[in-house]
Design a protein around this motif. Sequence first.
Motif, PDB file in Angstrom:
ATOM      1  N   HIS A  39      -4.007   7.264  34.752  1.00  0.00           N
ATOM      2  CA  HIS A  39      -4.195   7.459  33.471  1.00  0.00           C
ATOM      3  C   HIS A  39      -3.026   6.117  33.635  1.00  0.00           C
ATOM      4  N   ALA A  40      -2.814   5.569  32.164  1.00  0.00           N
ATOM      5  CA  ALA A  40      -1.740   4.456  32.326  1.00  0.00           C
ATOM      6  C   ALA A  40      -1.330   4.689  30.716  1.00  0.00           C
ATOM      7  N   THR A  41      -0.217   3.279  30.996  1.00  0.00           N
ATOM      8  CA  THR A  41       0.333   2.888  29.715  1.00  0.00           C
ATOM      9  C   THR A  41       1.197   1.829  29.657  1.00  0.00           C
ATOM     10  N   SER A  42       1.415   0.896  29.191  1.00  0.00           N
ATOM     11  CA  SER A  42       1.751  -0.314  29.214  1.00  0.00           C
ATOM     12  C   SER A  42       2.499  -1.042  28.191  1.00  0.00           C
ATOM     13  N   ARG A  43       3.439  -2.058  27.809  1.00  0.00           N
ATOM     14  CA  ARG A  43       3.579  -2.138  26.191  1.00  0.00           C
ATOM     15  C   ARG A  43       2.565  -3.189  25.868  1.00  0.00           C
ATOM     16  N   THR A  48      -9.156  -1.789  26.106  1.00  0.00           N
ATOM     17  CA  THR A  48     -10.139  -1.552  26.650  1.00  0.00           C
ATOM     18  C   THR A  48     -10.609  -2.018  28.450  1.00  0.00           C
ATOM     19  N   LEU A  49      -9.854  -2.506  29.117  1.00  0.00           N
ATOM     20  CA  LEU A  49      -9.423  -2.978  30.112  1.00  0.00           C
ATOM     21  C   LEU A  49     -10.125  -1.415  31.237  1.00  0.00           C
ATOM     22  N   CYS A  50      -8.919  -0.772  30.716  1.00  0.00           N
ATOM     23  CA  CYS A  50      -8.696   0.595  31.041  1.00  0.00           C
ATOM     24  C   CYS A  50     -10.124   1.237  30.960  1.00  0.00           C
TER      25      CYS A  50
END
Length: 271
Positions: A39-43, A48-50
Motif C-alpha cells: 500500500h502507499a500514500t504520498s503528497r 496511476t503508477l501504483c
Amino acid sequence: MSSSALSSSSTSMKIGFVGFGRFAQFLAKTFVRQGHTLHATSRSDYSTLCSQLGIQFYREVTTFLDADNDVVLISTSILSLPEVLRSMPLDRLKKPVLFVDVLSVKEFPREVLLQVLPEESDILCTHPMFGPVSGNDGWRDLNFMYEKVRIRDEDICSNFLKIFESEGCRMLEMTCEEHDRLAAKSQFITHAIGRALGEMEITSTPIDTKGFQTLVQVKDTVMSSSLDLFSGLFMHNRFARQELENLENALHKVKEMLIQETNEEQEKTEC
C-alpha cells in the motif's frame, strides 16, 4: 508468483509506504516481485503508477492507516519527516505496527520516531546503502544497515529483514550513531565533492583519464539527487559539519603544498 518470491523463508507481509518518490518506487518493485502486498500514500498522486505496479494507493492517510499493514515504511525526505509523522492520525492504527525508516541519516529519524510513535509500535531504523543507479542490476553484496531500536515482534522484524537478506545484501547491524559517524565520512563527503564538481561544471573531454571519468560519474550521480537530500545529510547528521571542515582544510593544505613546491622550484631556477 515468481520462483524467487518469498525466498529464504520470507513470509508475505502487508507493507505500507509513506512517501512514494523515486527511492520508494525502486524498493517497491523488489517487494512486489517477492510477493508482498503493498500500500502507499504520498503528497503527490501516484495512483496511476501504483496501479501499474499492483500497489493500492491511498490519497488520504487515514484510509492508508486503516489498511491493516504489518509494516509502515517511512520514505519521506529527511527534512519533511517530523511534519509528515506528526500529521498522521496514528490513533487509527488497528494493531501494533513495525515502523521502518530508510532515510540516509539515522540518529535524527530515530529520535523523531521515538517521540511521535505510539509506545506499542516497533521501530527499525535502516539505511539501504544503494539506490536506483547502484542497485539497478540487483542488490547482491550491497550494504544494508539497520538498528533494532524497539522490537517486540521479532517475527515481523525478521521477515522484513529477510527481504534484503534474500536479495544478497550485506547485512550490517550497528547503532544509528555509528552509522552517522561513518556516513559523514563516506556518503556526505561523496555528495559534497559531487556538488563542488557540479559547481565547477565539469564535463567529459576527448582526453579523459579513467580517474576523471569516475569523477564525472560521481558528479552526475550526485547532481541527479535532490538538494533536499544533500541539505538533510548536512543538517541532520551531527558529524557532517566537521567532515566538511576537514575537506576544506585538506584542500587548503593541498593548495599550500603546491604553492610551496612551486616557490622552492623557482628559487632553484633563479640560483
